[in-house]
Structure formats: structure tokens, C-alpha cells
Write a protein that holds these residues in place. Structure first.
Motif, short mmCIF file in Angstrom:
data_model
loop_
_atom_site.label_atom_id
_atom_site.label_comp_id
_atom_site.label_asym_id
_atom_site.label_seq_id
_atom_site.Cartn_x
_atom_site.Cartn_y
_atom_site.Cartn_z
N ALA B 239 30.06 34.47 41.13
CA ALA B 239 30.44 33.13 41.59
C ALA B 239 31.94 32.93 41.44
N LEU B 240 32.50 33.42 40.35
CA LEU B 240 33.95 33.36 40.15
C LEU B 240 34.65 34.14 41.25
N GLY B 241 34.11 35.32 41.55
CA GLY B 241 34.67 36.16 42.62
C GLY B 241 34.63 35.44 43.96
N LEU B 242 33.51 34.79 44.24
CA LEU B 242 33.40 34.08 45.52
C LEU B 242 34.42 32.95 45.62
N ALA B 244 37.27 32.74 44.06
CA ALA B 244 38.59 33.36 44.21
C ALA B 244 38.80 33.80 45.66
N LEU B 245 37.76 34.42 46.23
CA LEU B 245 37.83 34.89 47.62
C LEU B 245 38.11 33.73 48.57
N MET B 246 37.37 32.63 48.39
CA MET B 246 37.57 31.46 49.25
C MET B 246 38.99 30.92 49.11
N LEU B 247 39.48 30.84 47.89
CA LEU B 247 40.81 30.28 47.67
C LEU B 247 41.90 31.18 48.24
N PHE B 248 41.72 32.49 48.13
CA PHE B 248 42.70 33.42 48.72
C PHE B 248 42.77 33.19 50.24
N HIS B 249 41.60 33.12 50.89
CA HIS B 249 41.59 32.89 52.35
C HIS B 249 42.20 31.53 52.69
N HIS B 250 41.78 30.54 51.92
CA HIS B 250 42.21 29.17 52.19
C HIS B 250 43.72 29.02 52.03
N LEU B 286 39.87 35.50 39.45
CA LEU B 286 39.46 36.89 39.62
C LEU B 286 39.60 37.65 38.30
N ALA B 287 40.69 37.37 37.58
CA ALA B 287 40.89 38.03 36.28
C ALA B 287 39.76 37.63 35.32
N THR B 288 39.38 36.34 35.34
CA THR B 288 38.28 35.88 34.50
C THR B 288 36.98 36.58 34.89
N ALA B 289 36.77 36.72 36.20
CA ALA B 289 35.56 37.39 36.69
C ALA B 289 35.51 38.83 36.18
N GLU B 290 36.64 39.53 36.27
CA GLU B 290 36.70 40.93 35.83
C GLU B 290 36.41 41.00 34.32
N ARG B 291 37.05 40.08 33.58
CA ARG B 291 36.90 40.09 32.13
C ARG B 291 35.45 39.81 31.75
N CYS B 292 34.89 38.77 32.35
CA CYS B 292 33.54 38.42 31.91
C CYS B 292 32.52 39.41 32.47
N GLY B 293 32.81 40.03 33.61
CA GLY B 293 31.94 41.08 34.13
C GLY B 293 31.95 42.30 33.23
N THR B 294 33.16 42.70 32.79
CA THR B 294 33.29 43.89 31.96
C THR B 294 32.61 43.69 30.61
N SER B 295 32.89 42.50 30.00
CA SER B 295 32.34 42.28 28.66
C SER B 295 30.82 42.21 28.69
N ARG B 296 30.25 41.76 29.82
CA ARG B 296 28.79 41.69 29.89
C ARG B 296 28.19 42.87 30.65
N GLY B 301 30.00 42.87 42.18
CA GLY B 301 29.26 42.73 43.42
C GLY B 301 30.23 42.53 44.57
N SER B 302 29.64 42.28 45.74
CA SER B 302 30.43 42.23 46.97
C SER B 302 31.55 41.17 46.93
N TYR B 303 31.30 40.00 46.36
CA TYR B 303 32.34 38.96 46.39
C TYR B 303 33.51 39.32 45.50
N ARG B 304 33.22 39.91 44.33
CA ARG B 304 34.30 40.29 43.44
C ARG B 304 35.19 41.34 44.09
N VAL B 305 34.56 42.31 44.75
CA VAL B 305 35.35 43.37 45.39
C VAL B 305 36.15 42.79 46.56
N GLN B 306 35.51 41.93 47.34
CA GLN B 306 36.24 41.32 48.47
C GLN B 306 37.42 40.48 47.98
N ALA B 307 37.21 39.81 46.85
CA ALA B 307 38.30 39.00 46.28
C ALA B 307 39.43 39.92 45.82
N ALA B 308 39.07 41.07 45.25
CA ALA B 308 40.09 42.02 44.79
C ALA B 308 40.90 42.53 45.98
#
Lengths: 111, 441
Positions: B239-242, B244-250, B286-296, B301-308
Motif C-alpha cells: 500500500a505504501l508502494g502504491l 508512492a507510485l501514484m504520487l510520483f506519477h502525479h 518508498l523508503a518506508t515501504a522498503e524498510r518495513c518490507g525488509t524487516s517483516r 510486490g508489483s506496486y513497490r517495484v513500479q514505484a522504485a
């Protein structure tokens, strides 16, 4: 709520493996939960008969799904709290893996 | 002193954005009746418009509106109950009367909205109905606004909503947040609905531009809401990734077309005009998404990669300094998570940018031969650009023509027509003054 599960064949599903068929287990669980009301297998489509009355005349023919590769192979009537429970019940049925299952809410007469 | 009419209108509009879904969600939970809930909330807003100019804007508009909507529901159910004497409705009445009035401070209200989103996005509903229902019920858009956004008639959209609500009732779709074992798969569906909503507003194809921007804003707002409610869940990094992705596009919204309404590619966009606040927020998310994804230990998923991928483009000072090798590697990851020929095409373009046009072109040619993207205008468009960069102008113009024929919108057709004209001019120039030819030099 009552739901009818149409147990359907699906030519694209993985091949049936008798050892992985847990229908007895499914039946026992659903009965003990009070979910399963009634259900059975159905004879194949080639044994089906279709009746139509048009202009007062009774027409009897074979079918009706003679052309399709998918057919209803069985049915179960279940009683569940809501659709999510019906989905859970259907997902545990072996034919969800070897075929597919359509969930239809029962619509009682007069409602 | 009576407030100015404009102040009242502003206050009502603000309350509408902030409170509609909350109040509607609570009324639906208690009454189980979508139409009743919506009617009562609308009545409450109508009362506010009539009442507030005379009596002043209440200190807590949300609580005021909740009380009015709740009382409307009680009135309507009482008159119905006295006719039918339905026991169930009497029980509902008791619950309604005991309902906390400060919708805002009531923690159950947030749960109600989460319930509402989950019900609107139930996988048993057709995807288009899920989007429409979310926009109507959770985002509070009018039927005519939603109809315009999806380029269908108001009657069609209205029917679609009626059918969706009927199915919720008749098929027994529960009004609740699904149990933990279902949360993951269901939340995935909600994110898909929000992304679809965003893309519907973001893509420049056809439609009324007026409604498109609000759609984007609603998608972002709802994703923020969902995120606030997902705290700690396994779906949080996605959800964080999504978001981030929306905000980058926007962040690029003001640079995607020029003053004449013509398309400007990412490469040629004026980066000075990008929304730097949105980019900063997206980068942090996105950084938060990576951090919380890694720690857990949750795989991206697709949104995180697209945001990256978007981050690579959006944080580069110029188009030339974009880390295309990383972009290509990320497309590789994306292709593994959700294989699709469109992703392969994007990967080919990134390879061309990092390893040279030859490498990219050979990937695109393989894709072209596989016919997996037949009829998709971006394939010949990308091929044409690479051929042009390789100096194969005649082949390039052929591909530009092919792309132009397939392009879905006028803006894109114009853009490709321009590239075609440029390529043809270059070909002509080359024939008349063949400076590229070493023999003539």
C-alpha cells in the motif's frame, strides 16, 4: 442464507487424482458444522433431457449442454452466515481443484 | 452573527469530503440498508445548507451531521416499523439510538469505513462495479460524475450501482472487514481498484478533463485512508508502494502536455515544473515501504517495484543521468512478479537506454515476432525510436506510421505524426546533402 453449489467440470483444471479427493472429509466437516443440507452427484450431460412447452405442445430433446465441455456434475445445498462462508465451504470442496464451483444464492418463493 | 453563505458552502464541502464515507459507513453497518444510509446522509447535508446560514456553522460539523443523519434514519425506520412491526428493525432502532454522535472521535467509525471499502471491493462483484461503488459510497462522488469519468451514460452507471447493491444484499456479501486469513488477498483487490481509479483519471485518453483530475485526487486520498487503516498488516508495504507510485506519477501532472495540449515525453519534460513536495513524499514513502518490507521479510510486490522504477526517473536531475541499468533490472524483477508483454516492452526500452539501441531493438523484435502485443501502438512507437537512433530512418518511418494508425487518442496520434514528419525530413535531408556518407565528405 441458503446457497446452491453447482459442482462443475472444467477441462482446463488439473487432472483428477483419486488420492487427493477429500469429498468424504468435506462432507463430514460441513455436516458437523450444520452447513451441508443436501447434495449429490449428477449423471453426465449425455443422460440429460430438456423439456420445453411451446404453444401447449411438449417438446422433449437431449441436452441442453451437448456442445459444451463444461457441465454440472453435482450439487450441494448449504446454509451459511454469508457469502464469505459459502466461498470458504466451496473452496474446500475437492472439485474446486479438479473443476469449478458456482455459488448461487437460493431465492425462496415469496421473497 | 450569521456566517457568510460562501463560508457555509466551504464548510459543507469540507465536511462532505471528510465525513460522508464515515457517516454512511456507520449507518450501513447498523441498518444494513445502503439506500437508506445514503439518503439520510444526503438529507443531513441538505439540512446543513439550509440551517447553518441562520444558526451558524456548528463547532463540530461531523458530529452535527451524524446526529441529523442518525435521527433521519430513526424517523424513517420508525414509520416503517410501525407498519410492519418488524422485530429486526426495532433492534436496529435501539442500536441507532445508542450510536455515539461524535462520529469523528469514535474509533469504530474508522473500522466502519474499512468495512465499507472491503464490501465495495468484494471479489464477488464485477471489477467495474467495485470501482463505481467505491467512488460512490466511499469517495462520495455523484452518479453523474462517475458516469462521466467512465464515459458511460448516467443511466448505465446508475443501473450498475443498483445491480451491485442488489448483489451485496441478495448474495449475502458481508459488511465487514474479512478475517485475518483473507485480509491479504482482499486488500490486494482493493489496491487494484484504487490503482484502476487512479489510472482512469491519469491516462490522457479521451473524456472530460474536468473530472479526470478529481479522480486522481480521490484515488490518492483513499489510498492514504486505507494505509492509515492497514498499519502493521502484511499489505502495508505494498500500500505504501502504491501511494508512492501514484504520487510520483502525479508529480509530473503539469508537464505531460504542452500549452497546445500536445504530449510531452518523460525525456523532454521540464523537470523544474515537477511537484517536488510530492516527489519528496513519494521517496520517503518508498523508503518506508522498503524498510518495513525488509524487516517483516515481505517480498516486494508489483506496486513497490513500479514505484522504485518511477523513483529512478523522478529523482534523476536530467533524463541522461537516469540510472537505466537499475530501471532495466527492476523491470526484470517486475516481469518475474507479474509477467506481461507490456513489461517486456518497457524492459527492452530500459535496456536500450543503458546498453544502446541495438540491444533494445533485438528484444523488441523478438516481442514483435511473438505477436503478444499485436495492435498495441507503443511497440511500433518504441521500435521506431530505436531505429531512428540507429540511423535506419526508412524503417523508422514505417514503424511510426504503424504506431500512428494504432494510437488510441488524438493527442498521441499528433505526437507520432510529428515524429514521423521529423524522420521523413531527416531522410530527405540525408538524400540531398549526404553529409553522413563518408565517401562524400
Amino acid at each position: 442464507m441458503e446457497y446452491m453449489l453447482f459442482i462443475c467440470t472444467d477441462p482446463t483444471a488439473p487432472k483428477y487424482v483419486a488420492a487427493e479427493d477429500n469429498i468424504a472429509e468435506w462432507g463430514a466437516e460441513m455436516e458437523s458444522r450444520g452447513v451441508a443440507l443436501h447434495g449429490d452427484r449428477l449423471r453426465p450431460v449425455s443422460d440429460a433431457t430438456t423439456v420445453t412447452v411451446r404453444g401447449g405442445e411438449v417438446l422433449v430433446s437431449d441436452g441442453p449442454f451437448a456442445e459444451t465441455k463444461e457441465w454440472i456434475a453435482g450439487y450441494d445445498i448449504i446454509k451459511c452466515a454469508d457469502l464469505d462462508e459459502a466461498i470458504e465451504v466451496a473452496s474446500k470442496h475437492p472439485m474446486a481443484r479438479f473443476g469449478k464451483i458456482e455459488i448461487r444464492p437460493v431465492w425462496p418463493l415469496g421473497e | 452573527m450569521a456566517p457568510e453563505l460562501t463560508d457555509v458552502q466551504t464548510a459543507v464541502a469540507a465536511a462532505s469530503t471528510d465525513e460522508t464515507a464515515r457517516i454512511t459507513a456507520t449507518l450501513i453497518r447498523v441498518t444494513g440498508d445502503w439506500n437508506l444510509a445514503e439518503d439520510c446522509v444526503q438529507d443531513a447535508f441538505a439540512r446543513a445548507l439550509a440551517d447553518w446560514p441562520e444558526r451558524g456553522i456548528p463547532r463540530n460539523p461531523g458530529a452535527w451531521l451524524t446526529t441529523v443523519a442518525k435521527n433521519k434514519a430513526i424517523d424513517r425506520l420508525r414509520s416503517a416499523a410501525s407498519e410492519k412491526r418488524a422485530v429486526r428493525e426495532l433492534a436496529i432502532l435501539t442500536e441507532l439510538e445508542g450510536l455515539a454522535e461524535e462520529g469523528i472521535s469514535n474509533p469504530a467509525a474508522d473500522d466502519d469505513r474499512l468495512r465499507l471499502i472491503h464490501t465495495c471491493c468484494h471479489p464477488a462483484l464485477p471489477l467495474e462495479a467495485r470501482v463505481a461503488l467505491t467512488l460512490r459510497t466511499v469517495a462520495g462522488l455523484t452518479v453523474s460524475e462517475i458516469a462521466r469519468a467512465f464515459l458511460v451514460s448516467e443511466a448505465t452507471m446508475s443501473k450498475r450501482l443498483v445491480r451491485a447493491r442488489a448483489k451485496i444484499r441478495d448474495a449475502g456479501i458481508p459488511y465487514r472487514v474479512p478475517p485475518p486469513e483473507l485480509i491479504s488477498e482482499r486488500t490486494g483487490g482493493i489496491l487494484a481498484v484504487l490503482y484502476l481509479m487512479f489510472n482512469e483519471g491519469y491516462s490522457a485518453t479521451g473524456g472530460d478533463s474536468l473530472i479526470r483530475e478529481p479522480l486522481v485526487r480521490e484515488a490518492i486520498r483513499l489510498t492514504r485512508l486505507l494505509l492509515a487503516l492497514l498499519s502493521g498488516s502484511p499489505q502495508e508495504p505494498e500500500a505504501l508502494g502504491l501511494l508512492a507510485l501514484m504520487l510520483f506519477h502525479h508529480a509530473r501532472r503539469n508537464t505531460r502536455t504542452d500549452a497546445a495540449g500536445d504530449l510531452v515525453t518523460l525525456e523532454d519534460q521540464n523537470r523544474e515544473l515537477w511537484d517536488s513536495a510530492a516527489i519528496t513524499e513519494a521517496t520517503t514513502l518508498l523508503a518506508t515501504a522498503e524498510r518495513c518490507g525488509t524487516s517483516r521479510r515481505i517480498q516486494p510486490g508489483s506496486y513497490r517495484v513500479q514505484a522504485a522504477i518511477a523513483a529512478c526517473h523522478m529523482t534523476a536531475r536530467t533524463s541522461d543521468t537516469t540510472d537505466f541499468a537499475r530501471v532495466a533490472a527492476l523491470y526484470d524483477t517486475l516481469a518475474r512478479i507479474s509477467p506481461s508483454p507490456v513489461i517486456e516492452l518497457n524492459r527492452a526500452v530500459a535496456v536500450a537506454m543503458s546498453q544502446g539501441p541495438e540491444a533494445g531493438l533485438s528484444l523488441i523484435e523478438q516481442l514483435d515476432q511473438s505477436r503478444a502485443l499485436e495492435g498495441y501502438y507503443l511497440l511500433p512507437a518504441a521500435k521506431a525510436d530505436l531505429l531512428r537512433r540507429l540511423g535506419r530512418k526508412t524503417e523508422a518511418s514505417h514503424e511510426y506510421r504503424r504506431a500512428r494508425e494504432l494510437a488510441p487518442s488524438e493527442v498521441e496520434r499528433r505526437y507520432l505524426g510529428r515524429r514521423l514528419a521529423e524522420t521523413l525530413a531527416e531522410t530527405k535531408e540525408k538524400n540531398e546533402t549526404p553529409t553522413d556518407d563518408p565517401q562524400q565528405r
